[in-house]
Design a protein around this motif. Structure first.
Motif, PDB file in Angstrom:
ATOM      1  N   SER A  41      56.320  68.831  56.010  1.00  0.00           N
ATOM      2  CA  SER A  41      55.782  70.061  55.421  1.00  0.00           C
ATOM      3  C   SER A  41      56.777  71.182  55.691  1.00  0.00           C
ATOM      4  N   ALA A  42      56.480  72.344  55.133  1.00  0.00           N
ATOM      5  CA  ALA A  42      57.245  73.551  55.472  1.00  0.00           C
ATOM      6  C   ALA A  42      56.829  74.020  56.864  1.00  0.00           C
ATOM      7  N   MET A  43      57.670  74.828  57.514  1.00  0.00           N
ATOM      8  CA  MET A  43      57.300  75.396  58.812  1.00  0.00           C
ATOM      9  C   MET A  43      55.989  76.180  58.655  1.00  0.00           C
ATOM     10  N   GLY A  73      60.001  75.812  51.013  1.00  0.00           N
ATOM     11  CA  GLY A  73      59.784  75.638  52.454  1.00  0.00           C
ATOM     12  C   GLY A  73      60.083  74.223  52.922  1.00  0.00           C
ATOM     13  N   GLU A  74      59.701  73.249  52.129  1.00  0.00           N
ATOM     14  CA  GLU A  74      59.895  71.839  52.500  1.00  0.00           C
ATOM     15  C   GLU A  74      61.375  71.451  52.430  1.00  0.00           C
ATOM     16  N   GLN A  75      62.122  72.123  51.562  1.00  0.00           N
ATOM     17  CA  GLN A  75      63.562  71.828  51.464  1.00  0.00           C
ATOM     18  C   GLN A  75      64.238  72.140  52.803  1.00  0.00           C
ATOM     19  N   GLY A 135      57.866  67.021  51.466  1.00  0.00           N
ATOM     20  CA  GLY A 135      56.518  66.776  50.967  1.00  0.00           C
ATOM     21  C   GLY A 135      56.137  67.820  49.933  1.00  0.00           C
ATOM     22  N   PHE A 136      54.952  67.647  49.306  1.00  0.00           N
ATOM     23  CA  PHE A 136      54.329  68.711  48.502  1.00  0.00           C
ATOM     24  C   PHE A 136      54.988  68.899  47.134  1.00  0.00           C
ATOM     25  N   GLN A 137      56.100  68.197  46.860  1.00  0.00           N
ATOM     26  CA  GLN A 137      56.828  68.496  45.620  1.00  0.00           C
ATOM     27  C   GLN A 137      57.244  67.247  44.863  1.00  0.00           C
ATOM     28  N   GLY A 149      49.583  71.171  45.137  1.00  0.00           N
ATOM     29  CA  GLY A 149      48.402  71.875  45.656  1.00  0.00           C
ATOM     30  C   GLY A 149      48.526  72.015  47.163  1.00  0.00           C
ATOM     31  N   ARG A 150      47.868  73.056  47.712  1.00  0.00           N
ATOM     32  CA  ARG A 150      48.004  73.334  49.140  1.00  0.00           C
ATOM     33  C   ARG A 150      47.591  72.122  49.974  1.00  0.00           C
ATOM     34  N   GLY A 151      48.355  71.880  51.019  1.00  0.00           N
ATOM     35  CA  GLY A 151      48.108  70.717  51.869  1.00  0.00           C
ATOM     36  C   GLY A 151      48.651  69.426  51.267  1.00  0.00           C
ATOM     37  N   GLY A 152      49.450  69.554  50.199  1.00  0.00           N
ATOM     38  CA  GLY A 152      49.856  68.387  49.411  1.00  0.00           C
ATOM     39  C   GLY A 152      50.824  67.419  50.067  1.00  0.00           C
ATOM     40  N   SER A 153      51.413  67.790  51.195  1.00  0.00           N
ATOM     41  CA  SER A 153      52.333  66.844  51.845  1.00  0.00           C
ATOM     42  C   SER A 153      51.611  65.588  52.331  1.00  0.00           C
ATOM     43  N   ASP A 154      50.325  65.738  52.655  1.00  0.00           N
ATOM     44  CA  ASP A 154      49.551  64.541  53.045  1.00  0.00           C
ATOM     45  C   ASP A 154      49.548  63.550  51.880  1.00  0.00           C
ATOM     46  N   THR A 155      49.364  64.094  50.672  1.00  0.00           N
ATOM     47  CA  THR A 155      49.314  63.245  49.483  1.00  0.00           C
ATOM     48  C   THR A 155      50.681  62.627  49.204  1.00  0.00           C
TER      49      THR A 155
HETATM   50  N1  ASP Z   1      53.499  73.449  52.836  1.00  0.00           N
HETATM   51  C1  ASP Z   1      52.412  73.163  51.932  1.00  0.00           C
HETATM   52  C2  ASP Z   1      51.194  74.005  52.275  1.00  0.00           C
HETATM   53  O1  ASP Z   1      51.225  74.773  53.222  1.00  0.00           O
HETATM   54  C3  ASP Z   1      52.069  71.697  51.889  1.00  0.00           C
HETATM   55  C4  ASP Z   1      51.601  71.091  53.189  1.00  0.00           C
HETATM   56  O2  ASP Z   1      51.840  71.667  54.261  1.00  0.00           O
HETATM   57  O3  ASP Z   1      51.003  70.013  53.154  1.00  0.00           O
HETATM   58  O4  ASP Z   1      50.219  73.932  51.591  1.00  0.00           O
END
Ligand code: ASP
Ligand code: ADP
Ligand code: MG
Length: 408
Positions: A41-43, A73-75, A135-137, A149-155
């Motif tokens: 994820s991003a910081m 952020g993820e980059q 993640g997330f992209q 979508g927010r939280g998308g790195s889990d996906t």
């Molecule tokens: N950085 C993204 C977010 O804050 C994705 C993630 O953290 O899963 O939503």
């Protein structure tokens, strides 16, 4: 030797020391002989800041440009983790969504994954290198960066695990597993050793942001063995498993809450076939996600009221769509308010036990909390209440269903 996808959330990669700590965990798994792909994820805080920049630049901005900004952020963390791994002597390289590529549809800001090409990652495994994926992209078929979508790195992580036929997907975060409710607001919350896909899916969709809802749906569909655990401590986390792996099921396994909801009531909607469809079709066209729809019985046979909830961030757009379409929708009045919270009780045991709803309503009544909307499904009951009572309601329900941790 196992093939493992490891995902590290925002707090786990919050600064360089933490990224080094993540690199150590990855290096250890590599030393043990495993094939490891990492998703980051991003910081912590970075994505919020990037979203805020877009809002400041223009409240109604182009979703494709939003994606270009918030994917940044993820980059940064993918590159930094690859650098830290290399510094430890572990061969590694970063991949952005378009470099894999991870293909998505064109719904910018909430894109769905369509396909992941795995050749580049397989080549990394072959060559003994760790692939660190942002993640997330992904990349949409309009050839633009898209976010999930927010939280998308889990996906991203679960989808990669499915595509790579990984043995496990480990989701490292700032808590050491899935709890009976958010441990940050209920100190007496208990860690679950195992939770079923179905319950986790409900808990996530009802606000438990420990896993993004779509990641759980994907894990369930593809049978990905998913574990939620702490990136700061070495201890077992929570396994998300199918129902037959749990011997004795609790009636209620968790309480979830979702702040930032809004409630909209359409007053005096003409009571005849097709009216509700006229109401919701324009909202769907605008990608407005409507939840908890309740239609009241018509008193006079001529008109009825419909209440539903939307995320508070979407309230302005929702009201605009409704007002713009008032003529075709044929309603008398529109009443709406933000600052409400959805509190839900979840458990597969509810299928076979009566009285769960009664306990919820009694508990809230005892605390003087007014219920504004109720909705139920096979394994959950949700209510809408004033946001200011969120913590009181969640704590009281947690105790009422016997979920509190027993003090040692
Ligand atoms: N950085 C993204 C977010 O804050 C994705 C993630 O953290 O899963 O939503
Ligand atoms: P990450 O940045 O690692 O993806 P998130 O902030 O997205 O982490 O998710 C972890 C947070 O989820 C925890 O800090 C916790 O406050 C919250 N949470 C909500 N409900 C639960 C629950 N039932 N069990 C564990 N954590 C939960
Ligand atoms: Mg998260």
């Amino acid at each position: 030797m196992a093939r493992i996808v490891k995902k590290f959330g925002g707090t786990s990669v919050g600064d360089i020391d933490r990224i080094r700590n993540v690199a150590k965990r990855v290096a250890k798994a590599v030393e043990e002989g495993h094939e490891v792909a990492v998703v980051v994820s991003a910081m912590a805080g970075t994505t919020n800041q990037l979203v805020q920049f877009c809002r400041e630049a223009a409240p109604m901005h182009d979703a494709r440009e939003y994606d270009t900004v918030v994917a940044a952020g993820e980059q940064i963390t993918a590159g930094l983790l690859a650098i830290c791994l290399q510094e430890m002597g572990v061969p590694a390289r970063s991949f952005l969504g378009w470099q894999l590529p991870l293909h998505t549809n064109n719904v910018h800001g909430a894109a769905r994954i369509e396909e992941i090409e795995t050749e580049a990652l397989e080549a990394c495994f072959e060559g003994g290198r760790v692939a660190v994926c942002a993640g997330f992209q992904g990349i949409a078929d309009d050839n633009r960066i898209a976010t999930l979508g927010r939280g998308g790195s889990d996906t991203s992580a679960v989808a990669l695990a499915a595509a790579l036929k990984a043995d496990r997907c480990d989701i490292y975060t700032d808590v050491d597993g899935v709890y009976t409710t958010d441990p940050r607001i209920v100190p007496k919350a208990r860690k679950l050793e195992k939770v079923t896909y179905e319950e986790m899916l409900e808990m996530a969709s009802l606000g438990a942001k420990v896993l993004q809802t779509r990641s759980v749906a994907l894990a369930m569909t593809h049978g990905v063995r998913t574990q939620v655990l702490s990136s700061f401590e070495d201890k077992p986390g929570t396994l998300v498993v199918s129902e037959d792996e749990i011997v004795e099921q609790e009636v209620v396994s968790g309480i979830a809450y979702s702040r930032g909801e809004a409630k909209v009531t359409i007053v005096g909607l003409e009571d005849r076939p097709g009216q509700v469809s006229h109401l919701f079709a324009p909202l769907a066209e605008e990608n407005l996600n409507v939840d908890m729809i309740v239609q009241s019985a018509s008193e006079d046979g001529a008109s009825t009221d419909v209440t539903f909830t939307v995320p508070e961030d979407d309230l302005k757009r929702t009201v605009k769509v409704l007002e713009d379409n008032k003529e075709t929708m044929k309603f008398r009045d529109l009443v709406y308010r933000g600052n409400v919270c959805k509190v839900s009780v979840v458990g597969v045991g509810m299928r076979s036990h009566a009285g769960v709803a009664g306990t919820m309503f009694d508990t809230l009544a005892d605390k003087g909390i007014n219920i504004q909307v109720i909705s139920t499904s096979e394994i959950k009951i949700s209510v809408i209440i004033d946001a200011e009572y969120t913590e009181l309601a969640v704590r009281a329900l947690h105790t009422a269903y016997g979920l509190d941790k027993v003090e040692e």
